[in-house]
Write a protein that holds these residues in place. Structure first.
Motif, PDB file in Angstrom:
ATOM      1  N   VAL A  52       4.953   3.429  -4.580  1.00  0.00           N
ATOM      2  CA  VAL A  52       3.767   2.934  -3.994  1.00  0.00           C
ATOM      3  C   VAL A  52       2.761   3.950  -4.207  1.00  0.00           C
ATOM      4  O   VAL A  52       2.675   4.864  -3.772  1.00  0.00           O
ATOM      5  CB  VAL A  52       4.062   2.565  -2.704  1.00  0.00           C
ATOM      6  CG1 VAL A  52       2.881   1.960  -1.876  1.00  0.00           C
ATOM      7  CG2 VAL A  52       5.196   1.624  -2.651  1.00  0.00           C
ATOM      8  N   PRO A  53       1.553   3.472  -4.856  1.00  0.00           N
ATOM      9  CA  PRO A  53       0.370   4.532  -5.144  1.00  0.00           C
ATOM     10  C   PRO A  53      -0.388   4.647  -4.010  1.00  0.00           C
ATOM     11  O   PRO A  53      -0.655   3.518  -3.302  1.00  0.00           O
ATOM     12  CB  PRO A  53      -0.404   3.794  -6.295  1.00  0.00           C
ATOM     13  CG  PRO A  53       0.511   2.866  -6.861  1.00  0.00           C
ATOM     14  CD  PRO A  53       1.324   2.415  -6.023  1.00  0.00           C
ATOM     15  N   VAL A  54      -0.693   5.555  -3.545  1.00  0.00           N
ATOM     16  CA  VAL A  54      -1.716   6.154  -2.363  1.00  0.00           C
ATOM     17  C   VAL A  54      -2.692   6.976  -2.808  1.00  0.00           C
ATOM     18  O   VAL A  54      -2.559   8.134  -3.321  1.00  0.00           O
ATOM     19  CB  VAL A  54      -0.746   6.732  -1.032  1.00  0.00           C
ATOM     20  CG1 VAL A  54      -1.676   6.928  -0.045  1.00  0.00           C
ATOM     21  CG2 VAL A  54       0.259   5.796  -0.750  1.00  0.00           C
ATOM     22  N   HIS A  55      -3.763   6.464  -2.881  1.00  0.00           N
ATOM     23  CA  HIS A  55      -5.162   6.994  -3.456  1.00  0.00           C
ATOM     24  C   HIS A  55      -6.149   6.336  -2.734  1.00  0.00           C
ATOM     25  O   HIS A  55      -6.587   5.346  -2.667  1.00  0.00           O
ATOM     26  CB  HIS A  55      -4.965   7.141  -4.957  1.00  0.00           C
ATOM     27  CG  HIS A  55      -5.957   8.096  -5.468  1.00  0.00           C
ATOM     28  ND1 HIS A  55      -7.481   7.422  -5.856  1.00  0.00           N
ATOM     29  CD2 HIS A  55      -5.978   9.139  -6.297  1.00  0.00           C
ATOM     30  CE1 HIS A  55      -7.847   8.556  -6.378  1.00  0.00           C
ATOM     31  NE2 HIS A  55      -6.939   9.602  -6.781  1.00  0.00           N
ATOM     32  N   GLU A  64       2.482  -1.546  -9.568  1.00  0.00           N
ATOM     33  CA  GLU A  64       2.591  -1.483  -8.029  1.00  0.00           C
ATOM     34  C   GLU A  64       1.120  -1.589  -7.576  1.00  0.00           C
ATOM     35  O   GLU A  64       0.385  -0.851  -8.193  1.00  0.00           O
ATOM     36  CB  GLU A  64       3.345  -0.331  -7.645  1.00  0.00           C
ATOM     37  CG  GLU A  64       5.135  -0.722  -7.670  1.00  0.00           C
ATOM     38  CD  GLU A  64       5.481  -1.559  -7.070  1.00  0.00           C
ATOM     39  OE1 GLU A  64       4.905  -1.881  -5.857  1.00  0.00           O
ATOM     40  OE2 GLU A  64       6.738  -1.933  -7.051  1.00  0.00           O
ATOM     41  N   ARG A  65       0.758  -2.405  -6.662  1.00  0.00           N
ATOM     42  CA  ARG A  65      -0.389  -2.402  -5.833  1.00  0.00           C
ATOM     43  C   ARG A  65      -0.563  -0.916  -5.252  1.00  0.00           C
ATOM     44  O   ARG A  65       0.386  -0.601  -4.372  1.00  0.00           O
ATOM     45  CB  ARG A  65      -0.414  -3.285  -4.709  1.00  0.00           C
ATOM     46  CG  ARG A  65      -1.599  -3.355  -4.026  1.00  0.00           C
ATOM     47  CD  ARG A  65      -1.556  -4.516  -2.906  1.00  0.00           C
ATOM     48  NE  ARG A  65      -2.749  -4.026  -2.083  1.00  0.00           N
ATOM     49  CZ  ARG A  65      -2.899  -4.847  -0.928  1.00  0.00           C
ATOM     50  NH1 ARG A  65      -2.310  -5.809  -0.658  1.00  0.00           N
ATOM     51  NH2 ARG A  65      -3.960  -4.353  -0.040  1.00  0.00           N
ATOM     52  N   GLY A  66      -1.490  -0.526  -5.129  1.00  0.00           N
ATOM     53  CA  GLY A  66      -2.147   0.766  -4.755  1.00  0.00           C
ATOM     54  C   GLY A  66      -2.780   0.350  -3.151  1.00  0.00           C
ATOM     55  O   GLY A  66      -3.275  -0.694  -2.792  1.00  0.00           O
ATOM     56  N   TYR A  67      -2.688   1.628  -2.529  1.00  0.00           N
ATOM     57  CA  TYR A  67      -3.094   1.505  -1.065  1.00  0.00           C
ATOM     58  C   TYR A  67      -3.974   2.890  -0.818  1.00  0.00           C
ATOM     59  O   TYR A  67      -3.581   3.862  -1.348  1.00  0.00           O
ATOM     60  CB  TYR A  67      -1.999   1.441  -0.074  1.00  0.00           C
ATOM     61  CG  TYR A  67      -1.220   0.295  -0.280  1.00  0.00           C
ATOM     62  CD1 TYR A  67      -1.683  -0.906   0.713  1.00  0.00           C
ATOM     63  CD2 TYR A  67      -0.156   0.221  -0.955  1.00  0.00           C
ATOM     64  CE1 TYR A  67      -1.024  -2.090   0.384  1.00  0.00           C
ATOM     65  CE2 TYR A  67       0.403  -0.925  -1.010  1.00  0.00           C
ATOM     66  CZ  TYR A  67       0.198  -2.199  -0.337  1.00  0.00           C
ATOM     67  OH  TYR A  67       0.901  -3.276  -0.462  1.00  0.00           O
ATOM     68  N   ASP A  72      -1.786   2.065   5.278  1.00  0.00           N
ATOM     69  CA  ASP A  72      -2.415   0.713   5.043  1.00  0.00           C
ATOM     70  C   ASP A  72      -1.123   0.120   4.082  1.00  0.00           C
ATOM     71  O   ASP A  72      -1.494  -1.369   4.005  1.00  0.00           O
ATOM     72  CB  ASP A  72      -3.515   0.822   3.819  1.00  0.00           C
ATOM     73  CG  ASP A  72      -4.760   1.412   4.308  1.00  0.00           C
ATOM     74  OD1 ASP A  72      -4.989   1.034   5.717  1.00  0.00           O
ATOM     75  OD2 ASP A  72      -5.792   1.896   3.723  1.00  0.00           O
ATOM     76  N   ILE A  73      -0.076   0.598   4.089  1.00  0.00           N
ATOM     77  CA  ILE A  73       1.140   0.093   3.364  1.00  0.00           C
ATOM     78  C   ILE A  73       1.776  -0.793   4.330  1.00  0.00           C
ATOM     79  O   ILE A  73       2.132  -0.316   5.533  1.00  0.00           O
ATOM     80  CB  ILE A  73       2.171   1.279   2.880  1.00  0.00           C
ATOM     81  CG1 ILE A  73       1.369   2.151   1.897  1.00  0.00           C
ATOM     82  CG2 ILE A  73       3.253   0.609   2.294  1.00  0.00           C
ATOM     83  CD1 ILE A  73       1.953   3.311   1.511  1.00  0.00           C
ATOM     84  N   PRO A  74       1.719  -2.427   4.363  1.00  0.00           N
ATOM     85  CA  PRO A  74       2.409  -2.907   5.002  1.00  0.00           C
ATOM     86  C   PRO A  74       3.809  -3.310   5.160  1.00  0.00           C
ATOM     87  O   PRO A  74       4.423  -4.328   5.740  1.00  0.00           O
ATOM     88  CB  PRO A  74       1.553  -4.431   4.771  1.00  0.00           C
ATOM     89  CG  PRO A  74       1.643  -4.359   3.139  1.00  0.00           C
ATOM     90  CD  PRO A  74       1.406  -2.854   2.757  1.00  0.00           C
ATOM     91  N   PHE A  75       4.596  -2.376   4.667  1.00  0.00           N
ATOM     92  CA  PHE A  75       6.097  -2.253   4.602  1.00  0.00           C
ATOM     93  C   PHE A  75       6.594  -0.979   4.736  1.00  0.00           C
ATOM     94  O   PHE A  75       5.904   0.012   4.599  1.00  0.00           O
ATOM     95  CB  PHE A  75       6.639  -2.899   3.334  1.00  0.00           C
ATOM     96  CG  PHE A  75       5.910  -2.403   2.089  1.00  0.00           C
ATOM     97  CD1 PHE A  75       6.441  -1.459   1.408  1.00  0.00           C
ATOM     98  CD2 PHE A  75       4.974  -3.280   1.507  1.00  0.00           C
ATOM     99  CE1 PHE A  75       5.834  -0.778   0.311  1.00  0.00           C
ATOM    100  CE2 PHE A  75       4.366  -2.768   0.183  1.00  0.00           C
ATOM    101  CZ  PHE A  75       4.834  -1.648  -0.246  1.00  0.00           C
TER     102      PHE A  75
END
Length: 140
Positions: A52-55, A64-67, A72-75
């Protein structure tokens, strides 16, 4: 060997890579193919991890969708892999504990002893100054 074994014992490395869980938030992962995070995330995916990208840009990477932030990650996130400068890494480790992650992994060159102590005291596993893309193929 590389890195400091004080912050990266073999048992903790194995546990994080094999049994902690397969959802890895990679903080600092963007679409920039020349950055280490991009290649490491690809290796983690090949070994069955959901990356899960976080940037701040919140770009989609490796499908994969980034946050923009961990919050902000909903899971649920199992492991937070940290590719930011050492002076920024401590707050990321604190945020990892706050979102309920089970482990924190500071990449090669990312060192913050106080963050390590806080994270362990919060009950999370932690590895510092190592690279999971180097470690995971060695598990065999």
């Amino acid at each position: 060997m590389y890195g400091d074994d004080t912050y990266a014992d073999a048992e903790t490395i194995r546990r994080i890579l094999t049994s902690t869980g397969d959802t890895w938030a990679v903080v600092g992962l963007s679409g920039n193919r020349s950055r280490a995070a991009y290649g490491v995330a690809a290796v983690l995916q090949r070994f069955g991890k959901r990356v899960v990208p976080v940037h701040p840009k919140a770009e989609a990477v490796h499908g994969e969708r980034g946050y923009a932030s961990l919050a902000d990650i909903p899971f649920p996130v199992d492991v937070v892999d940290v590719f930011v400068n050492s002076d920024l890494a401590g707050p990321v480790a604190d945020e990892a504990a706050a979102i309920g992650a089970k482990a924190v992994w500071f990449q090669l060159g990312v060192i913050d002893e106080q963050a390590y102590e806080r994270t362990r005291a919060a009950g999370l596993d932690m590895v510092m100054d190592r690279c999971p893309a180097i470690e995971i193929p060695l598990l065999g």
